[in-house]
Write a protein that holds these residues in place. Structure first.
Motif, PDB file in Angstrom:
ATOM      1  N   UNK A 118       0.878  -1.246   0.044  1.00 43.99           N
ATOM      2  CA  UNK A 118      -0.231   0.061   0.067  1.00 43.99           C
ATOM      3  C   UNK A 118       1.145   1.206  -0.393  1.00 43.99           C
ATOM      4  N   UNK A 119       2.302   1.725   0.920  1.00 46.29           N
ATOM      5  CA  UNK A 119       2.424   2.381   1.227  1.00 46.29           C
ATOM      6  C   UNK A 119       4.113   2.470  -0.153  1.00 46.29           C
ATOM      7  N   UNK A 120       3.580   1.891  -1.153  1.00 51.00           N
ATOM      8  CA  UNK A 120       4.683   1.418  -2.049  1.00 51.00           C
ATOM      9  C   UNK A 120       5.788   1.512  -2.005  1.00 51.00           C
ATOM     10  N   UNK A 121       6.491   0.650  -0.818  1.00 51.13           N
ATOM     11  CA  UNK A 121       8.018   0.520  -0.100  1.00 51.13           C
ATOM     12  C   UNK A 121       8.732  -0.785  -0.489  1.00 51.13           C
ATOM     13  N   UNK A 122       8.225  -1.704  -2.038  1.00 53.43           N
ATOM     14  CA  UNK A 122       8.670  -2.398  -2.310  1.00 53.43           C
ATOM     15  C   UNK A 122      10.292  -2.801  -2.259  1.00 53.43           C
ATOM     16  N   UNK A 123      10.972  -1.347  -2.241  1.00 53.25           N
ATOM     17  CA  UNK A 123      12.010  -1.746  -2.693  1.00 53.25           C
ATOM     18  C   UNK A 123      13.267  -0.982  -1.769  1.00 53.25           C
ATOM     19  N   UNK A 124      12.475  -0.089  -1.163  1.00 53.24           N
ATOM     20  CA  UNK A 124      13.402   0.569   0.441  1.00 53.24           C
ATOM     21  C   UNK A 124      12.299   0.635   1.556  1.00 53.24           C
ATOM     22  N   UNK A 125      12.166  -0.210   2.230  1.00 56.58           N
ATOM     23  CA  UNK A 125      11.105  -0.964   2.747  1.00 56.58           C
ATOM     24  C   UNK A 125      11.962  -0.465   4.232  1.00 56.58           C
ATOM     25  N   UNK A 126      11.487   0.802   5.161  1.00 62.07           N
ATOM     26  CA  UNK A 126      12.293   1.186   6.596  1.00 62.07           C
ATOM     27  C   UNK A 126      12.559  -0.025   7.507  1.00 62.07           C
ATOM     28  N   UNK A 127      13.835  -0.068   7.694  1.00 60.57           N
ATOM     29  CA  UNK A 127      13.749  -1.401   9.064  1.00 60.57           C
ATOM     30  C   UNK A 127      12.951  -1.550  10.017  1.00 60.57           C
ATOM     31  N   UNK A 128      12.303   0.381  10.579  1.00 61.82           N
ATOM     32  CA  UNK A 128      12.033  -0.064  11.570  1.00 61.82           C
ATOM     33  C   UNK A 128      10.230   0.446  11.169  1.00 61.82           C
ATOM     34  N   UNK A 129      10.265  -0.191  10.297  1.00 64.98           N
ATOM     35  CA  UNK A 129       8.631  -0.086   9.731  1.00 64.98           C
ATOM     36  C   UNK A 129       8.606  -1.464   9.738  1.00 64.98           C
TER      37      UNK A 129
END
Ligand code: ATP
Ligand code: MG
Length: 295
Positions: A118-129
């Motif tokens: 949903x947040x379009x994080x596929x390529x760069x997921x923050x570790x904290x998230x």
């Protein structure tokens, strides 16, 4: 000893009627039963995991969420309202819990998986998230909670907390209780869809009716709600399934007989969207008016 309840909300926006039906209403009832010690957490540190670039937004929303709590009847004389980042021991506990969870296990969390998409994080997921379910387990176990009133999207988090508690206890000795979720029985109360028909009303999507919406805003939102796109003229046969107006009436309406009649009439043709929306507005306004006044 009284059982302990912990719930929380991320201060990412105003709270909405999905929060109300999924969790807040239950919290108020459990609080007023006098049978529990209630802890209610504003999860500001967790909210930062996907909003780290906009700390002001989180800071402002802490006050808005607190105001929402008071307006629905969470009573600071009866419940302990606190801000996650102020209890540094929760962060400390998270540090030890991180050793007990594998990357593969985190990747399997269906709620996080969905949110990453949903947040379009596929390529760069923050570790904290990515790791927030561990931090959430620290919140739950750190407070020693027995019961978590929440929506269905939180079930994987509670499962994760139970696994951590179990693993911690078996390695280091019995310390943590295994928390239980407390989710509304009705499917749509446990995950209220958005006014746009999206599967979840969510403050990050913006498809919400907020507890603080004034009467005119509520009216406008109800009247622009997704119904049956093929129900054009009043005489047309209408579809109740997937029609947000009827779904909301089922969740929030008290007069089940009237709603059943309306559904039947709509299906056979002859009942217009305007009349249905007018009734839904009355139902929702009946719930939101006292909340607005208390605010
Ligand atoms: P965000 O998009 O920032 O995650 P959110 O709208 O999902 O916001 P949260 O603060 O994550 O809200 O959730 C707080 C509580 O409200 C949780 O217990 C969650 O299960 C419940 N909840 C959130 N959205 C809904 C919904 N649409 N229906 C029922 N319960 C919900
Ligand atoms: Mg959420």
């Amino acid at each position: 000893m009284k059982k302990i309840i912990l719930t929380g909300d991320r201060p990412t926006g105003n709270l909405h009627i999905g929060h109300y039906i999924g969790s807040l209403k239950n919290r108020v009832e459990l609080q007023n039963s006098g049978e529990y010690d209630s802890y209610i957490m504003i999860a500001d540190a967790q909210a930062l995991t996907d909003n780290f670039k906009t700390p002001d937004k989180i800071r402002e929303n802490i006050f808005k969420v607190a105001c929402d709590y008071l307006s629905v009847g969470i009573d600071p004389e009866k419940s302990n309202i606190f801000i996650q980042s102020q209890i540094s021991e929760l962060t400390e506990l998270n540090f030890y819990f991180e050793n007990l969870v594998t990357v593969a296990r985190l990747q399997r969390n269906p709620t996080v998986k969905h949110e990453i998409q949903q947040k379009n994080f596929e390529k760069s997921i923050p570790v904290g998230f990515f790791c927030y379910p561990i931090s959430q387990a620290a919140d739950i176990l750190g407070i020693n909670a027995d019961l978590i009133p929440c929506g269905v999207d939180q079930l994987p988090m509670i499962e994760q907390a139970r696994e951590i508690a179990h693993d911690f206890n078996s390695i280091y000795g019995e310390l943590f209780k295994l928390p239980e979720p407390f989710v509304p029985k009705d499917k749509y109360s446990a995950r209220l869809p958005g006014t746009d028909g999206n599967e979840k009303m969510s403050k990050s999507i913006g498809n919400c009716i907020y507890l603080c919406d004034d009467e005119k805003t509520l009216h406008d939102k109800v009247f622009s709600m997704y119904t049956d796109p093929n129900h054009i003229r009043m005489e047309d046969k209408g579809q109740v399934e997937g029609n947000m107006v009827f779904l909301y009436l089922d969740v929030f309406g008290q007069d089940k007989e009237k709603i059943a009649e309306m559904k039947e009439h709509y299906t056979r043709g002859g009942l217009g969207d305007v009349a249905c929306k007018k009734y839904l507005f009355e139902v929702l306004n009946g719930i939101l008016k006292p909340i607005r006044e208390k605010r």
